[in-house]
Design an enzyme around this catalytic site. Structure first.
Site, PDB file in Angstrom:
ATOM      1  CB  THR A 249      -0.856  -0.015   1.288  1.00 44.13           C
ATOM      2  OG1 THR A 249      -1.864  -0.987   1.132  1.00 44.13           O
ATOM      3  CG2 THR A 249      -1.502   1.329   1.585  1.00 44.13           C
ATOM      4  NE  ARG A 277     -10.251  -5.936   3.194  1.00 47.78           N
ATOM      5  CZ  ARG A 277      -9.135  -5.221   3.279  1.00 47.78           C
ATOM      6  NH1 ARG A 277      -8.752  -4.467   2.266  1.00 47.78           N
ATOM      7  NH2 ARG A 277      -8.394  -5.242   4.363  1.00 47.78           N
ATOM      8  CB  VAL A 278     -14.782  -1.492   2.258  1.00 50.26           C
ATOM      9  CG1 VAL A 278     -14.231  -0.118   2.591  1.00 50.26           C
ATOM     10  CG2 VAL A 278     -15.696  -1.408   1.039  1.00 50.26           C
ATOM     11  N   GLY A 279     -11.462  -2.070   2.928  1.00 47.43           N
ATOM     12  CA  GLY A 279     -10.441  -2.102   3.976  1.00 47.43           C
ATOM     13  C   GLY A 279     -10.393  -0.803   4.755  1.00 47.43           C
ATOM     14  N   GLY A 301      -0.834  -1.751   6.475  1.00 47.35           N
ATOM     15  CA  GLY A 301      -0.850  -2.949   7.314  1.00 47.35           C
ATOM     16  C   GLY A 301      -2.156  -3.691   7.140  1.00 47.35           C
ATOM     17  N   GLY A 303      -5.641  -4.301   7.140  1.00 52.35           N
ATOM     18  CA  GLY A 303      -6.719  -3.311   7.205  1.00 52.35           C
ATOM     19  C   GLY A 303      -7.721  -3.566   8.309  1.00 52.35           C
TER      20      GLY A 303
HETATM   21  N1  LIG Z   1      -1.175  -3.275   2.177  1.00 53.99           N
HETATM   22  C1  LIG Z   1      -1.966  -2.715   2.999  1.00 53.99           C
HETATM   23  O1  LIG Z   1      -1.567  -1.837   3.730  1.00 53.99           O
HETATM   24  C2  LIG Z   1      -3.358  -3.218   2.969  1.00 53.99           C
HETATM   25  C3  LIG Z   1      -4.425  -2.233   3.346  1.00 53.99           C
HETATM   26  N2  LIG Z   1      -4.191  -1.612   4.620  1.00 53.99           N
HETATM   27  C4  LIG Z   1      -5.741  -2.959   3.375  1.00 53.99           C
HETATM   28  O2  LIG Z   1      -5.982  -3.717   4.283  1.00 53.99           O
HETATM   29  O3  LIG Z   1      -6.501  -2.809   2.479  1.00 53.99           O
END
Ligand SMILES: NC(=O)C[C@H](N)C(=O)O
Length: 392
Positions: A249, A277-279, A301, A303
């Site tokens: 991310t 899915r919504v993170g 991190g 989500g």
């Molecule tokens: N790579 C990530 O940080 C994933 C993001 N935080 C999510 O869960 O969508």
């Protein structure tokens, strides 16, 4: 009788002031460090009952004043080193495979330079974070824009957020498809609608209405993303663990020359996530927060863990309680690890230009530019610097 002004600052205060005069650490700020020694001295010297004195930072001054809570008299003035503008970038927390580490580091350094170029030319913090995140979305080395991870059906659904610390205006998109730069669409949601977040087909319709060209889904998918999707279709696969191994991310926080803060975060989400899915990323207070009164945060991190502890707002809460950007970031990440076993990382700034890039995962590619110096690192404890003018 009114309070007696301090004749001399207590030893700790004088030490800090001295270190500023001598060009001491830019992320050591007067507010949090001064409050406790001053309280002790104030109690000794004032006739008022003892609520804490206030620390007052005049907007464009190089002095910070400690005021008596009751009569507002100035107890002491301390120089503040103003270090604006500043931008801090991350390219995702996790364990970055050796062969991708160099690419990942190069991308965040380039994006930090790009965003800083805007700040140096007196551009806004919002312009700078959107430019930096756009550069990373266009770079296939990250899990955002081109290079996004795939959902369980092998498709790309992306989330992004921006927030402006001047007004607390924010815009986000979730589960959006076929746009090259979700962060720019998030900014348009903020600027052109009455809403904070648009999702899925509604977000795509809005993009069309704004004249944003639709891109073929294939153009967002890399061989690497497809390989990881296939690997995680196996019944015994553990996509969360796999993702913790190779996240990407992207996010940025900045303070411009006027002291305005902003944040931007963009992601393809979690590997093999369910469709729809919504993170954390598009959720305000989770995937980012910016407030001129406190600072700005962009996290990365797992989500679901970030959402459970509203990580960005939690870190700013600690800063409101007087913690530095670095202390607050560590406290937020430690709480997420201990409370919900979540790993991640953050970039954080305060409005005076103190900044932090912290993570609880094994690695996080990060870069910052302040005072024409580029700072960067990948492993815990790593902190390299070079001139912001040099090209990598
Ligand atoms: N790579 C990530 O940080 C994933 C993001 N935080 C999510 O869960 O969508």
């Amino acid at each position: 009788m009114g309070p007696q002004p301090l004749k001399r600052a207590p030893p700790l205060v004088r030490r800090r002031a001295l270190s500023f005069e001598n060009g001491g650490s830019p992320d050591v700020h007067t507010g949090s460090f001064l409050l406790s020694p001053i309280v002790v001295s104030w109690r000794r010297t004032s006739h008022h009952p003892p609520p804490a004195p206030r620390v007052f930072h005049p907007p464009s001054s190089c002095m910070s004043a400690v005021l008596c809570f009751k009569c507002q008299s100035v107890l002491c003035q301390v120089p503040v080193k103003v270090m604006l503008p500043v931008i801090v970038i991350h390219g995702g927390a996790g364990h970055i495979p050796k062969e991708r580490a160099q690419l990942s580091c190069a991308g965040v350094r380039e994006a930090a330079r790009g965003g800083y170029g805007i700040l140096r030319a007196s551009g806004s913090a919002m312009d700078a974070v959107v430019e930096a995140v756009t550069m990373l979305e266009n770079n296939p080395a990250y899990n955002a824009g081109r290079g996004s991870v795939l959902n369980v059906k092998g498709e790309v659904e992306m989330d992004a957020i921006v927030m402006d610390g001047r007004t607390l205006d924010s815009g986000a998109v979730s589960a959006v498809r076929r746009v090259a730069n979700p962060v720019q669409l998030a900014r348009l949601v903020m600027e052109k609608t009455k809403h904070l977040c648009l999702t899925a087909e509604g977000a795509s319709q809005f993009a069309r209405a704004m004249g944003i060209p639709e891109v073929p889904e294939e153009s967002l998918i890399t061989d690497y993303a497809r390989m990881r999707w296939k690997k995680n279709l196996a019944p015994d696969a553990n996509p969360v663990e796999c993702q913790m191994g190779k996240m990407g991310t992207v996010g940025a926080v900045a303070v411009d020359t006027e002291g305005n803060v902003a944040c931007a975060t963009s992601t393809g989400g979690m590997i093999n996530k369910m469709e729809g899915r919504v993170g954390d990323t598009p959720c305000i207070g989770c995937g980012g927060y910016a407030d001129n009164k406190v600072g700005a945060v962009s996290p990365t991190g797992h989500g679901e863990a970030i959402m459970k502890v509203t990580l960005s707002r939690l870190i700013l809460f600690h800063m409101e309680q007087g913690r530095s950007a670095e202390e607050a970031s560590d406290l937020g990440l430690a709480y997420m690890k201990e409370r919900v076993q979540g790993l991640g990382g953050v970039v954080t700034v305060d409005p005076k230009g103190a900044w932090a890039a912290r993570f609880s995962s094994l690695q996080m590619a990060w870069a910052a530019v302040q005072d024409e110096q580029l700072h960067y690192g990948l492993y815990a404890g790593e902190h390299f610097t070079e001139s912001a003018q040099e090209q990598s």
